[in-house]
Design a protein around this motif. Structure first.
Motif, PDB file in Angstrom:
ATOM      1  N   HIS A 143       2.211 -12.906   0.009  1.00 19.44           N
ATOM      2  CA  HIS A 143       2.908 -11.772  -0.587  1.00 19.44           C
ATOM      3  C   HIS A 143       4.445 -12.218  -1.009  1.00 19.44           C
ATOM      4  O   HIS A 143       5.129 -12.819  -0.097  1.00 19.44           O
ATOM      5  CB  HIS A 143       3.286 -10.380   0.207  1.00 19.44           C
ATOM      6  CG  HIS A 143       2.052 -10.090   0.934  1.00 19.44           C
ATOM      7  ND1 HIS A 143       0.904  -9.291   0.146  1.00 19.44           N
ATOM      8  CD2 HIS A 143       1.153 -10.500   2.028  1.00 19.44           C
ATOM      9  CE1 HIS A 143      -0.252  -9.263   0.954  1.00 19.44           C
ATOM     10  NE2 HIS A 143      -0.088  -9.846   2.049  1.00 19.44           N
ATOM     11  N   GLY A 153       0.697  -2.209   2.812  1.00 15.53           N
ATOM     12  CA  GLY A 153      -0.516  -3.110   2.812  1.00 15.53           C
ATOM     13  C   GLY A 153      -1.739  -2.892   1.766  1.00 15.53           C
ATOM     14  O   GLY A 153      -1.493  -1.954   1.150  1.00 15.53           O
ATOM     15  N   GLY A 154      -2.431  -3.882   1.714  1.00 16.83           N
ATOM     16  CA  GLY A 154      -3.445  -3.886   0.462  1.00 16.83           C
ATOM     17  C   GLY A 154      -4.416  -2.806   0.355  1.00 16.83           C
ATOM     18  O   GLY A 154      -5.078  -2.406  -0.676  1.00 16.83           O
ATOM     19  N   THR A 160     -14.676  -3.287  -0.667  1.00 16.36           N
ATOM     20  CA  THR A 160     -13.931  -2.106  -1.012  1.00 16.36           C
ATOM     21  C   THR A 160     -13.485  -1.898  -2.652  1.00 16.36           C
ATOM     22  O   THR A 160     -13.147  -0.946  -2.829  1.00 16.36           O
ATOM     23  CB  THR A 160     -12.570  -2.059  -0.159  1.00 16.36           C
ATOM     24  OG1 THR A 160     -11.850  -3.431  -0.432  1.00 16.36           O
ATOM     25  CG2 THR A 160     -13.147  -2.006   1.347  1.00 16.36           C
ATOM     26  N   ALA A 174      -1.801  -1.069   6.390  1.00 18.65           N
ATOM     27  CA  ALA A 174      -3.179  -1.204   6.055  1.00 18.65           C
ATOM     28  C   ALA A 174      -3.400  -2.719   5.469  1.00 18.65           C
ATOM     29  O   ALA A 174      -3.682  -2.694   4.292  1.00 18.65           O
ATOM     30  CB  ALA A 174      -3.586  -0.070   5.070  1.00 18.65           C
ATOM     31  N   GLY A 175      -3.523  -3.493   6.348  1.00 15.30           N
ATOM     32  CA  GLY A 175      -3.597  -5.088   5.901  1.00 15.30           C
ATOM     33  C   GLY A 175      -4.878  -5.618   6.512  1.00 15.30           C
ATOM     34  O   GLY A 175      -5.977  -4.939   6.734  1.00 15.30           O
ATOM     35  N   THR A 176      -5.024  -6.745   6.583  1.00 16.72           N
ATOM     36  CA  THR A 176      -6.304  -7.482   7.467  1.00 16.72           C
ATOM     37  C   THR A 176      -6.389  -6.668   8.500  1.00 16.72           C
ATOM     38  O   THR A 176      -7.349  -6.117   9.002  1.00 16.72           O
ATOM     39  CB  THR A 176      -5.908  -9.005   7.768  1.00 16.72           C
ATOM     40  OG1 THR A 176      -5.336  -9.732   6.530  1.00 16.72           O
ATOM     41  CG2 THR A 176      -7.336  -9.408   8.212  1.00 16.72           C
ATOM     42  N   GLY A 219       0.535 -13.203   5.294  1.00 13.70           N
ATOM     43  CA  GLY A 219      -0.449 -12.394   5.811  1.00 13.70           C
ATOM     44  C   GLY A 219      -1.790 -13.023   6.243  1.00 13.70           C
ATOM     45  O   GLY A 219      -1.899 -14.350   5.948  1.00 13.70           O
ATOM     46  N   SER A 277      -4.730 -12.461   4.971  1.00 15.95           N
ATOM     47  CA  SER A 277      -5.574 -12.580   4.128  1.00 15.95           C
ATOM     48  C   SER A 277      -4.919 -13.364   2.786  1.00 15.95           C
ATOM     49  O   SER A 277      -5.531 -14.121   2.051  1.00 15.95           O
ATOM     50  CB  SER A 277      -5.904 -11.471   3.511  1.00 15.95           C
ATOM     51  OG  SER A 277      -6.466 -10.476   4.177  1.00 15.95           O
TER      52      SER A 277
HETATM   53  N1  LIG Z   1      -6.757  -8.742  -4.715  1.00 17.90           N
HETATM   54  C1  LIG Z   1      -6.894  -8.564  -3.072  1.00 17.90           C
HETATM   55  N2  LIG Z   1      -7.180  -9.517  -2.361  1.00 17.90           N
HETATM   56  C2  LIG Z   1      -7.276  -9.425  -1.188  1.00 17.90           C
HETATM   57  N3  LIG Z   1      -7.285  -8.391  -0.401  1.00 17.90           N
HETATM   58  C3  LIG Z   1      -7.316  -7.047  -1.096  1.00 17.90           C
HETATM   59  C4  LIG Z   1      -6.969  -7.385  -2.628  1.00 17.90           C
HETATM   60  N4  LIG Z   1      -6.759  -5.991  -3.039  1.00 17.90           N
HETATM   61  C5  LIG Z   1      -6.862  -5.194  -1.917  1.00 17.90           C
HETATM   62  N5  LIG Z   1      -7.021  -5.826  -0.791  1.00 17.90           N
HETATM   63  C6  LIG Z   1      -7.313  -5.147   0.465  1.00 17.90           C
HETATM   64  O1  LIG Z   1      -6.096  -5.521   1.229  1.00 17.90           O
HETATM   65  C7  LIG Z   1      -6.372  -5.792   2.609  1.00 17.90           C
HETATM   66  C8  LIG Z   1      -5.729  -6.893   3.128  1.00 17.90           C
HETATM   67  O2  LIG Z   1      -4.303  -6.259   3.038  1.00 17.90           O
HETATM   68  P1  LIG Z   1      -2.991  -7.416   2.865  1.00 17.90           P
HETATM   69  O3  LIG Z   1      -1.938  -6.294   2.947  1.00 17.90           O
HETATM   70  O4  LIG Z   1      -3.266  -8.023   1.287  1.00 17.90           O
HETATM   71  O5  LIG Z   1      -3.321  -8.358   3.943  1.00 17.90           O
HETATM   72  P2  LIG Z   1      -2.439  -9.306   4.972  1.00 17.90           P
HETATM   73  O6  LIG Z   1      -0.959  -9.131   4.687  1.00 17.90           O
HETATM   74  O7  LIG Z   1      -2.931  -9.344   6.094  1.00 17.90           O
HETATM   75  O8  LIG Z   1      -2.679 -10.727   4.211  1.00 17.90           O
HETATM   76  C9  LIG Z   1      -7.931  -6.039   2.716  1.00 17.90           C
HETATM   77  O9  LIG Z   1      -8.573  -5.170   3.437  1.00 17.90           O
HETATM   78  C10 LIG Z   1      -8.645  -5.689   0.989  1.00 17.90           C
HETATM   79  O10 LIG Z   1      -9.355  -4.708   1.276  1.00 17.90           O
END
Ligand SMILES: Nc1ncnc2c1ncn2[C@@H]1O[C@H](COP(=O)(O)OP(=O)(O)O)[C@@H](O)[C@H]1O
Ligand SMILES: CC(C)(COP(=O)(O)O)[C@@H](O)C(=O)NCCC(=O)O
Ligand SMILES: [K+]
Length: 259
Positions: free
Chosen positions: A20, A221-222, A171, A128-130, A15, A17
């Motif tokens: 996974h 999502g995170g 957050t 609910a990700g980046t 992702g 951020s």
């Molecule tokens: N340990 C963590 N590290 C990074 N982001 C996190 C973490 N826990 C929760 N989040 C939340 O998750 C969101 C990112 O979602 P994620 O699904 O991990 O992103 P992606 O799949 O886009 O890499 C961020 O907005 C953040 O608030």
């Protein structure tokens, strides 16, 4: 009967951020965890089966290199992982979803496919990700379409970075809903971002159910848990019909990797 040899393999969703991870044994998802992006040297170590921090120890008892199946929306990261000895990169053509457009994110396609296969079509997925995305498919497994907006963390980060007077809010420190009409800066930022985002999610879910009554809606999502808890406080009737499922992409990868 010959005993069947069980095949372990790794799934990696890259992702915007972080990474996974899912450890599969055949079609069964055994274990999941997240890590930061990894440098080239650590990718080499993983390929050689050398134990790594932040990885479950059980992985390094398995024959290396474990087959690795990647779904990535970050091109520079996909490139790094090409050096892994036994890698498959999933592309949009691998996903049987119909009516897609060429630049649709593979994470969105896979989460939608995984959700539809396991929970049934039609389905709407909220990631609910980046970025926060809505992605829906109809009963014929056609992509209906969706929407993309800055995710919860990104909205706070942008306000903190692009203004002189607004602080950077984290957050992780959030517990309950802020006051709607706030009398200090951090709570005013929280109120604006959170209530607007929740109203937006409610609006998209309602619009989806107008099109496909009784169909399922799932969130991943995170930020899924924080948003789900807030939604439950504000719109309990909505969350009664909302499925929280972090592993939708792994479900999608598993369904495709069997073929
Ligand atoms: N340990 C963590 N590290 C990074 N982001 C996190 C973490 N826990 C929760 N989040 C939340 O998750 C969101 C990112 O979602 P994620 O699904 O991990 O992103 P992606 O799949 O886009 O890499 C961020 O907005 C953040 O608030
Ligand atoms: C919208 C996304 C940035 C979401 O990525 P994420 O927040 O999960 O890291 C990604 O799915 C993407 O780059 N999509 C391409 C554009 C599209 O889906 O239309
Ligand atoms: K994601």
């Amino acid at each position: 009967m010959k005993p069947r040899i069980q095949k372990p393999w790794l799934a990696l969703e890259i992702g915007n951020s972080r990474l996974h991870w899912g450890l599969f044994v055949d079609e069964t998802l055994d274990y999941t965890w997240n890590t930061d992006y990894l440098p080239d040297s650590v990718i080499q170590q993983l390929g050689n089966g050398q134990p790594l921090d932040n990885f479950p120890a059980q992985i390094f008892t398995l024959p290396s290199p474990l087959p690795l199946v990647i779904a990535s929306v970050v091109l520079s990261q996909t490139a790094l992982w090409q050096s892994y000895p036994n890698v498959r990169v999933i592309t949009l053509e691998d996903v049987p979803l119909k009516n897609t457009y060429p630049t649709l994110g593979i994470d969105r396609a896979l989460a939608l496919w995984g959700a539809g296969i396991k929970l049934g079509f039609p389905i709407l997925v909220i990631d609910a990700g980046t970025a926060l995305t809505f992605t829906g498919a109809d009963s014929q497994q056609n992509l209906v379409g969706g929407a993309i907006l800055p995710g919860l963390g990104l909205q706070f980060a942008t306000l903190g970075e692009k203004t002189s007077q607004l602080p950077q809010l984290e957050t992780q420190n959030f517990t309950s809903l802020p006051p709607r009409f706030a009398l200090n800066t951090p709570e005013a930022i929280q109120s604006g971002v959170i209530y607007t985002l929740l109203a937006g999610i409610k609006d998209f879910m309602t619009a989806w159910w107008d099109l496909y009554p009784n169909s399922k809606v799932a969130i991943k999502g995170g930020d899924r848990t924080l948003l789900f808890n807030y939604l439950q406080t504000l719109y309990p009737e909505l969350t009664a019909r909302l499925i929280v499922e972090p592993n939708l992409i792994f479900w999608g990868i598993a369904a495709i990797n069997e073929v």
